[in-house]
Design a protein around this motif. Structure first.
Motif, short mmCIF file in Angstrom:
data_model
loop_
_atom_site.label_atom_id
_atom_site.label_comp_id
_atom_site.label_asym_id
_atom_site.label_seq_id
_atom_site.Cartn_x
_atom_site.Cartn_y
_atom_site.Cartn_z
N TYR A 1 -12.82 -63.00 40.54
CA TYR A 1 -12.89 -63.11 39.09
C TYR A 1 -11.82 -64.09 38.59
O TYR A 1 -10.64 -63.92 38.85
CB TYR A 1 -12.73 -61.72 38.45
N LYS B 1 -17.15 -73.80 25.89
CA LYS B 1 -17.09 -73.94 24.44
C LYS B 1 -18.02 -75.04 23.95
O LYS B 1 -18.50 -75.00 22.83
CB LYS B 1 -15.66 -74.28 24.01
N GLU C 1 1.46 -78.06 19.84
CA GLU C 1 1.68 -78.19 21.27
C GLU C 1 2.11 -76.86 21.89
O GLU C 1 1.65 -76.49 22.98
CB GLU C 1 2.79 -79.23 21.46
N ILE D 1 -21.33 -62.66 28.97
CA ILE D 1 -20.87 -61.73 27.93
C ILE D 1 -22.02 -60.79 27.56
O ILE D 1 -23.18 -61.12 27.77
CB ILE D 1 -20.37 -62.49 26.68
N ARG E 1 -13.69 -72.49 30.92
CA ARG E 1 -13.83 -71.92 29.58
C ARG E 1 -13.88 -73.00 28.52
O ARG E 1 -14.57 -72.87 27.51
CB ARG E 1 -12.69 -70.94 29.31
N GLU E 2 -13.11 -74.08 28.74
CA GLU E 2 -13.17 -75.19 27.80
C GLU E 2 -14.58 -75.77 27.79
O GLU E 2 -15.15 -76.03 26.74
CB GLU E 2 -12.16 -76.27 28.18
N GLU F 1 -2.56 -86.19 26.09
CA GLU F 1 -2.32 -84.81 26.55
C GLU F 1 -1.18 -84.78 27.56
O GLU F 1 -0.34 -83.90 27.55
CB GLU F 1 -3.62 -84.26 27.15
N LYS G 1 -0.01 -73.80 24.24
CA LYS G 1 0.52 -73.14 25.44
C LYS G 1 0.45 -71.62 25.31
O LYS G 1 0.12 -70.91 26.26
CB LYS G 1 1.97 -73.56 25.69
N GLN H 1 -4.82 -66.04 26.75
CA GLN H 1 -6.10 -66.00 27.46
C GLN H 1 -5.97 -65.26 28.81
O GLN H 1 -6.82 -64.46 29.17
CB GLN H 1 -6.59 -67.42 27.68
N ALA H 2 -4.89 -65.51 29.50
CA ALA H 2 -4.68 -64.88 30.80
C ALA H 2 -4.14 -63.46 30.67
O ALA H 2 -4.16 -62.69 31.63
CB ALA H 2 -3.74 -65.73 31.65
N ALA H 3 -3.63 -63.12 29.49
CA ALA H 3 -2.96 -61.82 29.34
C ALA H 3 -3.85 -60.73 28.75
O ALA H 3 -3.80 -59.58 29.17
CB ALA H 3 -1.70 -61.97 28.49
N ASP H 4 -4.66 -61.07 27.73
CA ASP H 4 -5.57 -60.06 27.17
C ASP H 4 -6.81 -60.68 26.52
O ASP H 4 -7.46 -60.01 25.71
CB ASP H 4 -4.83 -59.11 26.21
N GLN I 1 -8.46 -57.07 31.12
CA GLN I 1 -7.64 -58.26 31.41
C GLN I 1 -6.16 -57.91 31.31
O GLN I 1 -5.34 -58.38 32.09
CB GLN I 1 -7.98 -59.39 30.42
N LEU J 1 -3.00 -70.33 25.97
CA LEU J 1 -3.30 -70.20 27.40
C LEU J 1 -2.68 -68.91 27.96
O LEU J 1 -3.29 -68.22 28.78
CB LEU J 1 -2.76 -71.39 28.18
N ASP K 1 2.21 -85.28 25.96
CA ASP K 1 2.33 -84.07 25.21
C ASP K 1 2.89 -82.93 26.05
O ASP K 1 3.88 -82.31 25.71
CB ASP K 1 0.87 -83.77 24.84
N GLU K 2 2.24 -82.69 27.19
CA GLU K 2 2.67 -81.64 28.09
C GLU K 2 4.12 -81.87 28.49
O GLU K 2 4.95 -80.98 28.46
CB GLU K 2 1.81 -81.63 29.37
N MET L 1 1.05 -70.66 33.14
CA MET L 1 -0.23 -70.70 32.44
C MET L 1 -1.12 -71.73 33.10
O MET L 1 -0.66 -72.63 33.79
CB MET L 1 -0.02 -71.05 30.98
N GLN L 2 -2.39 -71.59 32.89
CA GLN L 2 -3.34 -72.48 33.52
C GLN L 2 -4.52 -72.64 32.60
O GLN L 2 -5.16 -71.66 32.22
CB GLN L 2 -3.79 -71.84 34.85
N ALA L 3 -4.76 -73.84 32.24
CA ALA L 3 -5.94 -74.08 31.40
C ALA L 3 -7.17 -73.80 32.24
O ALA L 3 -7.24 -74.16 33.40
CB ALA L 3 -5.94 -75.51 30.92
N SER L 4 -8.14 -73.13 31.64
CA SER L 4 -9.37 -72.90 32.35
C SER L 4 -10.35 -73.97 31.93
O SER L 4 -10.91 -73.93 30.84
CB SER L 4 -9.92 -71.53 32.00
N GLN M 1 -6.18 -66.19 36.83
CA GLN M 1 -5.35 -66.68 35.73
C GLN M 1 -4.20 -65.72 35.43
O GLN M 1 -3.07 -66.14 35.20
CB GLN M 1 -6.19 -66.85 34.46
N ALA M 2 -4.51 -64.41 35.43
CA ALA M 2 -3.47 -63.43 35.14
C ALA M 2 -2.38 -63.47 36.21
O ALA M 2 -1.19 -63.45 35.90
CB ALA M 2 -4.08 -62.02 35.06
N GLN N 1 -18.06 -58.56 19.51
CA GLN N 1 -18.19 -59.44 20.68
C GLN N 1 -16.84 -60.04 21.07
O GLN N 1 -15.88 -59.98 20.31
CB GLN N 1 -19.20 -60.56 20.33
N TYR N 2 -16.78 -60.61 22.26
CA TYR N 2 -15.63 -61.43 22.67
C TYR N 2 -15.41 -62.52 21.65
O TYR N 2 -16.36 -62.98 21.00
CB TYR N 2 -15.90 -62.09 24.03
#
Lengths: 411, 411
Positions: free
Chosen positions: A134, A31, B270, A45, A27-28, A3, B274, B280-283, A110, B277, A6-7, A21-24, A139-140, B73-74
């Motif tokens: 929140y 899942k 890859e 939810i 949230r991962e 990873e 991105k 996810q932060a936008a909507d 959001q 992500l 990759d990044e 951007m920021q991985a949460s 993240q936003a 649902q989400y």
């Protein structure tokens, strides 16, 4: 390829704005929790069994029978006029007289947060947030390279000058105060009328916007109604919405359904117009058909629907509070929310709720969200968010019992 | 309060990022054109009579009967898996072997442009665009304070060093080349295979991304298929999509319906990760129900639907080309598009199509879009975009006749 490599490949080669951007990790993590034998208080939810599916189905059918050409066509960035008009009635009921020009439809609240970040934040500008706040808001705002400073509406904010100084040190200025005043995600707390007025006074001193995220506002189960910040702001401005500094973001996700992605922003015309330009360049408009359907559904059943949801979550909140009382050790404390979906649990100093979660998934099969993710400053390791929106009475009792057993094992 | 005072109030008081938005005077203008006696070639929107309304209605009903809990649902930010899977088949048919991990669903392809701006552009970075280019793309990139430089895929690009030098002068570096290679909005032009290969070679030299906007790609009426840039890029990379530099943005707006706001981005895993992500932060995600419905509709009728649309627009294109031939003076020239919705008309040097439009609305009652708005450098005053997607045979003949009469009056 790892990873990390990759990044660096895309970040370096194409110089992407990885700061945007920021991985949460939470949230991962969540899942991974979709396993049937896990009792999950993690989600936050809505319970899908409470969706008005039949009314939705009829509304889609109706709209596509009578008005397909409009429903399937491009439409305006500000949103479907009848829905905006319905929302002026809604806003009026919570003390906010406005016109459809004061309202823009967004694709879920959001998006309101993203657009406010885009409108206000230059890199290193300061967003004032609560601790915790929140996660999705952080993240936003992170996407616009926000710096954070902290308000404590209830226990007392710092001096205006101190906020200005800190923001200048970070290389920008304070731009807005963001908060969820009612039944907050993640704490469940509601901010008092006095604290709301003090926040407005602080915003006056700093001459910044107040961004009121009201995602849960409709879901009060007990206690006394506290007027929305926007209505208090309006009141002190003689009812002239064009003069206020509050932007109110509303959502149908918790009351009707999140799957349609529908929310709104209410504020002075001038700022709504700017947000409309942002939306036009960002996604043209929110899906036409969903707006028409939501208009029909809320026109027909909004009050009844909200009553149904309130009743269900009210019961679950009471069940969870009772179970906490019954099982938790004296070292633990928790909020007593008057609405919403969340209870915030604090365990004894030194415990790390992320480690607790790993252990809990392994031995007790109970899931929750570690609190740290909600703190822009990385504090809050001994806190966690518990959601009761999806759990049955039995799951609540069993789950809290097991969680308490785990916490006690660290005593 | 005048508009100017108004702007300065919010811009100064709250220091909003006014550079992040741009009013589209053209779109404002078009709003004024909704008068029934006007023949409009301005729109560039699909003919709603071609929407598969009945199939849509059945799909909404089906999805909400069988799968309401999921539909309302989400859901995940990357999009509904079966739809992403269907899109891998679609992409495979146009020469792009990929997996669902190479595809993210977006809320219309405008959102793909916004997210690519967010991912790649730091203020003053250079976006390479054609002259003219799709107005909505310029608006999306403007929000990230892009600088523009210009590619001429067909007539010859400049040297790589010259692009680098210009970008450095502007305070950034070249980040991507954006183009609509097939039946472009606004010109209707299609870029040859050779020019596509040359563009990829230029992108190699600059080590930048190619952003291929394929909004109209499915709408070919005549001439020979030219492979998408992404497929050419894939071919020279031995079919390994993880190695390519092209991002492909696709849309259901022109083939099925724009009202659901559904498009996709295809590219290396890859970069898709991105973009997920960012989304996810936008909507959070594109509306679940619309994705499920689109999946059902395209699974059932996509080819039939595209055939129907091609046939209708093919006829209208032929009608408009014939009318231009019949009525226009020798000083005017126009493109002969092999697909899409637009013809690009160039009138004699010195004429200003914005003034022509004002005059045309007054005396001839014919609307079009002045070309200048599509030029990031403000050139193109003597050009205009004509859309045939919404006009009947009679309107096309009448409208072009009147427009030619007006143009001739300036001879």
């Amino acid at each position: 390829m790892s990873e990390a490599q990759d990044e660096s490949n895309w970040d370096n080669r194409y110089a992407t704005r990885s700061s945007r951007m920021q991985a949460s990790e939470i949230r991962e993590l969540l899942k991974l929790l979709d396993q049937p034998d896990i009792i999950s208080f993690a989600g936050g939810i809505p319970d899908p069994h409470l969706f008005a599916a039949e009314d939705m189905r009829n509304a889609y059918s109706d709209v596509l029978s009578k008005n397909a050409n409009a429903a399937l066509q491009y439409s305006t960035s500000e949103g479907y006029e009848p829905l905006r008009h319905w929302l002026t009635d809604y806003m009026s009921k919570i003390g906010v007289k406005c016109t459809p020009d004061n309202i823009m439809i967004v694709s879920g609240s959001q998006q309101a947060l993203d657009y406010c970040g885009k409108l206000f934040l230059s890199p290193n500008d300061t967003a004032l947030v609560t601790r915790p706040a929140y996660l999705g808001a952080l993240q936003a705002f992170n996407a616009y390279e926000a710096h954070y400073d902290f308000i404590s509406p209830e226990s007392g904010n710092r001096t205006p000058q101190s906020y200005k100084d800190e923001a200048a040190k970070a290389g920008g200025r304070p731009k807005f105060a963001y908060l969820t005043p009612d039944f907050a995600n993640p704490t469940g707390d509601t901010i008092s009328r006095e604290a709301r007025m003090k926040l407005l006074a602080l915003a006056d001193e700093l001459d910044i916007v107040v961004l009121e995220d009201s995602a849960y506002q409709g879901l009060r189960y007990s206690g006394e109604h506290v007027p929305p910040i926007i209505s208090l702001d309006l009141e002190r401005n003689g009812g002239d919405i064009e003069k206020i500094r509050t932007l109110y973001s509303g959502s149908f996700s918790k009351t009707v359904t999140p799957g349609l992605r529908l929310g709104w922003i209410c504020g002075p015309k001038e700022v709504i117009r700017k947000l409309v330009l942002i939306k036009q360049a960002a996604d043209l408009h929110t899906p036409t058909i969903n707006q028409m359907v939501m208009y029909q559904v809320v026109s027909n059943i909004f009050d009844k629907q909200v009553d149904k949801i309130r009743k269900a979550y009210h019961h679950r909140r009471d069940q969870m509070l009772a179970a906490l009382e019954k099982y938790m050790p004296a070292s633990a404390s928790w909020t007593k929310p008057e609405g919403g979906m969340f209870i915030w649990l604090t365990v004894k100093e030194g415990l790390d709720s992320k480690e607790l979660l790993a252990k809990s998934l392994e031995t007790e099969r109970v899931a929750f969200v570690p609190g740290k993710a909600f703190f822009a400053d990385g504090s809050g390791a001994n806190t966690m968010r518990l959601s009761y929106s999806l759990a049955s009475d039995e799951e609540i009792d069993q789950g809290i019992m097991r969680l308490a057993r785990l916490i006690k094992s660290y005593e």
